[in-house]
Design a protein around this motif. Structure first.
Motif, PDB file in Angstrom:
ATOM      1  N   ASN A  61       0.882  -1.152  -0.458  1.00 33.69           N
ATOM      2  CA  ASN A  61      -0.333  -0.093  -0.052  1.00 33.69           C
ATOM      3  C   ASN A  61       1.195   1.045  -0.270  1.00 33.69           C
ATOM      4  O   ASN A  61       0.744   1.497  -1.014  1.00 33.69           O
ATOM      5  CB  ASN A  61      -0.799  -0.262   0.706  1.00 33.69           C
ATOM      6  N   THR A  65       0.402   3.875  -3.119  1.00 30.79           N
ATOM      7  CA  THR A  65      -0.928   4.517  -3.216  1.00 30.79           C
ATOM      8  C   THR A  65       0.564   5.824  -1.946  1.00 30.79           C
ATOM      9  O   THR A  65      -0.412   6.708  -2.108  1.00 30.79           O
ATOM     10  CB  THR A  65      -2.152   4.327  -2.281  1.00 30.79           C
ATOM     11  N   ASP A  67       0.058   5.709   0.885  1.00 28.43           N
ATOM     12  CA  ASP A  67      -0.316   5.631   2.308  1.00 28.43           C
ATOM     13  C   ASP A  67      -0.714   3.882   2.766  1.00 28.43           C
ATOM     14  O   ASP A  67      -0.858   3.481   2.541  1.00 28.43           O
ATOM     15  CB  ASP A  67      -1.824   6.080   2.675  1.00 28.43           C
ATOM     16  N   LEU A  70      -4.376   2.321   3.069  1.00 30.38           N
ATOM     17  CA  LEU A  70      -4.692   3.233   2.325  1.00 30.38           C
ATOM     18  C   LEU A  70      -4.582   1.623   0.937  1.00 30.38           C
ATOM     19  O   LEU A  70      -3.906   2.019   0.101  1.00 30.38           O
ATOM     20  CB  LEU A  70      -4.889   4.561   1.793  1.00 30.38           C
ATOM     21  N   ALA A  72      -4.752  -0.270  -2.463  1.00 32.39           N
ATOM     22  CA  ALA A  72      -4.794   1.042  -3.414  1.00 32.39           C
ATOM     23  C   ALA A  72      -6.344   0.180  -4.619  1.00 32.39           C
ATOM     24  O   ALA A  72      -6.715   0.624  -5.245  1.00 32.39           O
ATOM     25  CB  ALA A  72      -3.883  -0.661  -4.674  1.00 32.39           C
ATOM     26  N   SER A  75      -8.249   3.557  -3.924  1.00 31.60           N
ATOM     27  CA  SER A  75      -7.583   4.375  -3.800  1.00 31.60           C
ATOM     28  C   SER A  75      -8.147   5.216  -4.657  1.00 31.60           C
ATOM     29  O   SER A  75      -8.096   6.447  -4.699  1.00 31.60           O
ATOM     30  CB  SER A  75      -6.149   4.577  -3.651  1.00 31.60           C
TER      31      SER A  75
END
Length: 335
Positions: A61, A65, A67, A70, A72, A75
């Motif tokens: 992640n 992304t 983060d 978060l 993918a 996202s």
């Protein structure tokens, strides 16, 4: 083993894994609390099983992304995603999401026969109870989001329910056979009827959807052949979103497809033709990244041609320099 299986599943479908396995973990907590299982080995085994998959999940992640928390998968969406004027209410989600997905899952998993077999087998033993509760828990996930998730191939957001339901249905069939034998009735008609229904029902399903998938594959084969046969050489093709490209062909638009994005390039960008999204400033930025490649744009064509390829340095109104191959039809491109 539960920790490792949970972690590996979490890598692919984190939300579904949490909801589906919730009954199993609650059962584990109950058995540990009742001192039927040792606390140390259970917690240690779960931690070891989760460690590597969860670490890989967070690292992936972060790499994709930026983060770690978060995924993918989500996202690209803006949350909350409002699909109708009533989205976000519990009643709307229950009716248009959870209830509808329950109905569709029942229809797509063997229909009325599957529902009857699952109902018979759900209480067979502790495993079938937990599997059934896992499916119900996963259906409850629909109360927490507004993506209804019903597609042409069925409720794909609930595809992991199929193995669980199959195991429960087999136990349901065994229970039905036991009922027949206890009633001094031959189970042969029951078994033959069930087998015949499965062969006919699944046979129709498989043939129909195999033909539909073949028709959809023709869309992508046609677009791929058009780009491949354009003779661009080692180039970058700046293109609109993939769905906008194939929908310019009326035949493709009527058939439809759930493939909306171009196939991603290789990680080392070694493809002969790199197909990248076009947009303001994209050409200028990418030209410095790939100075050895020629740049083209995929533009809407003039009837009857749906597309045309033009050099990126020129305006879209100028004639195409790259040779334009004929656009193959869906029939010609079908594998």
């Amino acid at each position: 083993m539960l920790g490792l299986v949970s972690g590996v599943s979490f890598l692919c479908r984190p939300f579904e894994t949490v909801f589906f396995l919730a009954p199993f973990y609650l059962d584990l907590v109950w058995r540990v609390a009742r001192r039927r299982l040792p606390v140390g080995p259970c917690l240690g085994g779960l931690a070891l099983g989760w460690l590597l998959p969860l670490g890989a999940f967070l690292a992936f992640n972060h790499a994709v992304t930026g983060d770690a928390l978060l995924p993918a998968r989500v996202s690209m969406y803006t949350f909350p995603a409002q699909l109708t004027a009533h989205d976000g209410t519990l009643l709307e989600r229950f009716g248009a999401n959870t209830s509808y997905n329950t109905l569709m899952l029942a229809v797509w998993f063997l229909g009325p026969l599957g529902v009857a077999l699952v109902a018979l087998g759900a209480s067979w033993d502790r495993l079938t109870v937990l599997l059934s509760l896992g499916v119900l828990s996963l259906l409850g996930l629909g109360l927490f989001h507004d993506n209804h998730g019903i597609h042409a191939v069925g409720p794909i957001h609930y595809s992991e329910c199929a193995p669980a339901l199959a195991l429960v249905a087999v136990q349901g069939l065994k229970r039905a056979v036991d009922f027949a034998r206890r009633a001094s009735v031959s189970p042969r008609p029951l078994l033959l009827g069930t087998g015949g229904a499965l062969v006919v029902g699944l046979g129709i399903f498989d043939v129909h959807h195999a033909l539909a998938l073949r028709e959809q594959s023709a869309i992508h084969a046609a677009v791929e052949a058009y780009v491949r046969d354009a003779g661009l050489g080692r180039a970058v093709l700046l293109a609109p979103r993939y769905v906008a490209a194939w929908r310019r062909v009326p035949e493709f638009r009527r058939g439809g497809s759930w493939v909306f994005e171009w196939a991603p390039p290789r990680p080392d960008f070694s493809d002969e033709v790199l197909i990248l999204h076009d947009g303001p400033g994209h050409f200028e930025r990418l030209r410095t990244q790939f100075p050895e490649r020629r740049f083209f744009r995929l533009k809407p064509g003039r009837a009857p041609e749906p597309w045309r390829i033009v050099p990126a340095e020129t305006s879209s109104a100028e004639p195409v320099v790259a040779p334009q191959p004929p656009v193959p039809s869906a029939v010609e491109s079908a594998p």
